[in-house]
Design a protein around this motif. Structure first.
Motif, PDB file in Angstrom:
ATOM      1  N   VAL A 161       0.867  -1.182   0.000  1.00  0.00           N
ATOM      2  CA  VAL A 161       0.000   0.000   0.000  1.00  0.00           C
ATOM      3  C   VAL A 161       0.903   1.231   0.000  1.00  0.00           C
TER       4      VAL A 161
ATOM      5  N   LEU B 108      -6.246  -3.638   7.313  1.00  0.00           N
ATOM      6  CA  LEU B 108      -6.746  -3.576   5.931  1.00  0.00           C
ATOM      7  C   LEU B 108      -8.080  -4.300   5.811  1.00  0.00           C
TER       8      LEU B 108
ATOM      9  N   TYR C 146      -7.753  -2.119  -5.863  1.00  0.00           N
ATOM     10  CA  TYR C 146      -6.470  -2.792  -6.017  1.00  0.00           C
ATOM     11  C   TYR C 146      -6.075  -2.833  -7.485  1.00  0.00           C
TER      12      TYR C 146
ATOM     13  N   ASP D 291      -5.339   1.925  -4.082  1.00  0.00           N
ATOM     14  CA  ASP D 291      -5.048   1.678  -2.669  1.00  0.00           C
ATOM     15  C   ASP D 291      -4.018   0.591  -2.406  1.00  0.00           C
ATOM     16  N   LEU D 292      -4.034  -0.474  -3.173  1.00  0.00           N
ATOM     17  CA  LEU D 292      -3.142  -1.592  -2.854  1.00  0.00           C
ATOM     18  C   LEU D 292      -2.855  -2.435  -4.090  1.00  0.00           C
TER      19      LEU D 292
END
Length: 324
Positions: free
Chosen positions: A133, A145, A158, A203-204
């Motif tokens: 992240v 998370l 993501y 975000d990730l």
């Protein structure tokens, strides 16, 4: 996955590997250069493996290994080229699990059949991924998370290298095991996906460790977990399976040949491959790229491709994953 796979020797082989072949004397092989088809672009882990191991294997086989990159269609073009090549041991292919385990379950009409058209030579390596992240992201652990994702379903995004990519598949398994909903943002490759994670636009990401590590080390990314086991160079980062029981989603890469390649040649190549994987200088070069060596017999690798294909088919069906 690796520990589970190596507990027992495997007798089963792919149908294509069992076809009748002419009598061949492995002592006469090779007597000309061997080409290795890499079904993905230059510079990545697959390309590095082909060049490093090809160079080492050439030392004892006495013939050069010529690496040819044939990217396109998520690796299907290069893999099809291997499948349709003459089964004489002079055309081999790099086989990441995406092309021989995920794609057959993802694409309804492939030009090749992994079981019928390809034969495993051996496993070569695994490439861990890190769940990363941006540095300013609120969560500092997998638990945090998951809590964020459950509080606001589908809000977190993501990135991946595209539908069916290892990054995408890892995220799908993570969501399934944690009962969370994340929003998929596919990109055309890992590089642009990672750029947007670094910028905080997404975000990730489940990112191959060789790409993520420099940014983890300089603080621009936070690693919440890694696939497989804990890594010696990131000792404080837990394996995701420690926090999410049952999670397993490493990238693995092997070597394949066209079905019908004489067994004596397959066995000779497997022996040379496994020898090369034990050379300290080779291991050091691969480790620098975040690649962990792994090995198998041809039969074990055939079985591994089949079992992973079945596993990913279940994941793809459950998540209703479709390619564009």
């Amino acid at each position: 996955m690796m520990k589970r796979f190596y507990k027992t020797a495997v007798a089963a082989t792919f149908v294509g590997s069992c076809c009748a072949v002419p009598l061949v004397h492995a002592d006469d092989y090779p007597n000309k250069p061997i080409r290795i088809i890499v079904p993905l672009p230059p510079g990545g882990s697959n390309d590095v493996l082909a060049r490093v191991l090809g160079e080492e294997m050439a030392k004892t086989l006495g013939q050069p290994f010529v690496v040819e990159n044939k990217p396109g269609a998520a690796g299907n073009i290069g893999t099809d080229l291997v499948a349709k090549s003459k089964p004489d041991g002079y055309t081999l292919g790099i086989a990441p699990n995406q092309t021989v385990a995920v794609n057959p379950a993802l694409y309804p009409k492939l030009p090749f059949d992994v079981q019928k058209d390809l034969a495993g030579v051996g496993l070569m390596a695994t490439v861990p991924m890190a769940l990363v992240v941006p540095e300013k992201f609120k969560a500092n652990s997998i638990e945090e998370l998951v809590a964020m994702a459950k509080a606001e379903p589908s809000k977190l995004t993501y990135a991946s290298a595209g539908a069916g990519s290892p990054q995408h598949m890892s995220a799908e398994i993570f969501q399934s095991l944690t009962s969370t909903q994340l929003t998929h943002v596919p990109y055309k490759g890992s590089a642009p996906a990672l750029v947007d994670v670094l910028a905080g636009t997404v975000d990730l990401m489940f990112c191959p460790i060789n790409s993520a590590l420099p940014y983890i080390q300089n603080g621009r990314l936070k690693a919440l977990g890694v696939t497989g086991h804990r890594l010696p160079y990131l000792p404080s980062v837990p394996a995701i399976a420690e926090k999410v029981p049952g999670f397993e989603s490493d990238i693995w890469i092997g070597l394949i040949a066209p079905a019908g390649t004489p067994r004596e040649i397959i066995d000779k190549l497997n022996g040379e491959l496994n020898r090369a994987l034990k050379v300290p200088a080779v291991q050091a070069k691969l480790r620098e790229q975040g690649i962990e060596v792994a090995s198998s017999t041809p039969a074990e690798f055939d079985r591994m491709m089949l079992e992973d294909k079945q596993r990913w088919a279940e994941v793809i069906k459950r998540a209703n994953i479709r390619v564009d």
